[in-house]
Write a protein that holds these residues in place. Sequence first.
Motif, short mmCIF file in Angstrom:
data_model
loop_
_atom_site.label_atom_id
_atom_site.label_comp_id
_atom_site.label_asym_id
_atom_site.label_seq_id
_atom_site.Cartn_x
_atom_site.Cartn_y
_atom_site.Cartn_z
N ALA A 107 0.83 -1.21 0.00
CA ALA A 107 0.00 0.00 0.00
C ALA A 107 0.86 1.26 0.00
O ALA A 107 0.65 2.17 -0.81
CB ALA A 107 -0.95 -0.01 1.20
N VAL A 108 1.85 1.31 0.87
CA VAL A 108 2.71 2.50 0.98
C VAL A 108 3.55 2.68 -0.28
O VAL A 108 3.62 3.77 -0.84
CB VAL A 108 3.59 2.43 2.25
N LEU A 109 4.20 1.59 -0.73
CA LEU A 109 5.03 1.71 -1.93
C LEU A 109 4.22 2.10 -3.15
O LEU A 109 4.64 2.95 -3.95
CB LEU A 109 5.76 0.39 -2.20
N ASN A 110 3.05 1.50 -3.31
CA ASN A 110 2.24 1.79 -4.49
C ASN A 110 1.73 3.22 -4.49
O ASN A 110 1.68 3.86 -5.53
CB ASN A 110 1.11 0.79 -4.63
N LEU A 111 1.35 3.73 -3.32
CA LEU A 111 0.95 5.14 -3.24
C LEU A 111 2.10 6.04 -3.65
O LEU A 111 1.91 7.01 -4.39
CB LEU A 111 0.47 5.49 -1.83
N ALA A 112 3.30 5.73 -3.19
CA ALA A 112 4.46 6.55 -3.54
C ALA A 112 4.82 6.41 -5.01
O ALA A 112 5.05 7.40 -5.71
CB ALA A 112 5.65 6.17 -2.65
N LEU A 113 4.85 5.18 -5.51
CA LEU A 113 5.26 4.95 -6.90
C LEU A 113 4.25 5.49 -7.91
O LEU A 113 4.63 5.94 -8.99
CB LEU A 113 5.48 3.46 -7.14
N LEU A 114 2.98 5.45 -7.54
CA LEU A 114 1.95 5.94 -8.46
C LEU A 114 1.57 7.39 -8.17
O LEU A 114 0.66 7.93 -8.80
CB LEU A 114 0.72 5.03 -8.42
N TRP A 146 8.48 10.10 2.07
CA TRP A 146 8.11 10.87 0.87
C TRP A 146 6.63 11.23 0.90
O TRP A 146 6.23 12.33 0.50
CB TRP A 146 8.46 10.08 -0.39
N LEU A 147 5.79 10.31 1.36
CA LEU A 147 4.35 10.55 1.41
C LEU A 147 3.94 11.48 2.55
O LEU A 147 2.90 12.14 2.47
CB LEU A 147 3.59 9.22 1.56
N TRP A 148 4.72 11.53 3.62
CA TRP A 148 4.36 12.25 4.84
C TRP A 148 3.80 13.66 4.58
O TRP A 148 2.71 13.98 5.06
CB TRP A 148 5.57 12.31 5.77
N ALA A 154 -1.70 6.53 9.73
CA ALA A 154 -1.65 5.25 9.03
C ALA A 154 -0.22 4.89 8.65
O ALA A 154 0.19 3.72 8.77
CB ALA A 154 -2.55 5.28 7.79
N LEU A 155 0.55 5.87 8.21
CA LEU A 155 1.95 5.62 7.87
C LEU A 155 2.74 5.18 9.10
O LEU A 155 3.55 4.24 9.03
CB LEU A 155 2.59 6.87 7.24
N VAL A 156 2.50 5.81 10.23
CA VAL A 156 3.17 5.43 11.48
C VAL A 156 2.76 4.01 11.87
O VAL A 156 3.59 3.20 12.29
CB VAL A 156 2.86 6.44 12.62
#
Length: 187
Positions: free
Chosen positions: A7-14, A157-159, A169-171
């Motif tokens: 979820a985290v990687l895909n949000l960042a990559l997309l 990066w998303l923060w 959610a990231l934490v």
Amino acid sequence: MQTPGHAVLNLALLGAGSHSALLLPILAGAVAPDVPIVVLYLREHYLRGLPDERIWSESYQQPFWLNLIHGVHSVPLTLLGVLVSLGAGSSALAAFFASALLHALEDLPVHAQDAHRHFLPLSQYRFISPLSYWDSRYHGRTVALVEAVLVLLAAVWLWPRFPLLGRAALVAVEGWYAFTYWKTFLR
């Protein structure tokens, strides 16, 4: 890879920020391929009372579950989903399938003996990676640490792109990684 990491990687990559209309389709596509695994585990553990070892060595190996799990990790099928969605002009559906495709590609190099048939329906081939994100016989300790660091970098990066709830959610995801690493490799 662990589902929260997808979820985290895909949000960042997309490139999905908190105000992106594609945020939910990307999240859904990132976790959808692992939903059958979660359903299987919950069903076998809580309804049937099976221990983890039997779930993974017996229940998971049943043809129905393997075909379903491998099918939702199929690179050709998710790529077809992206192309059909783009052709139909649905950016949300294209984002969902693109995220599911990324999920499959992220899993490909980190599944050893538990490899999926990523090329269904074109091939029954399973790429048995020399690396595993969980199995110490295949460098699991190192791979899991690299995965956790990549997810942490994506979260950093998303923060600034997320409000308080998104940051919480990231934490939580980073806490999940710390706990599972400790539980799997350090205790």
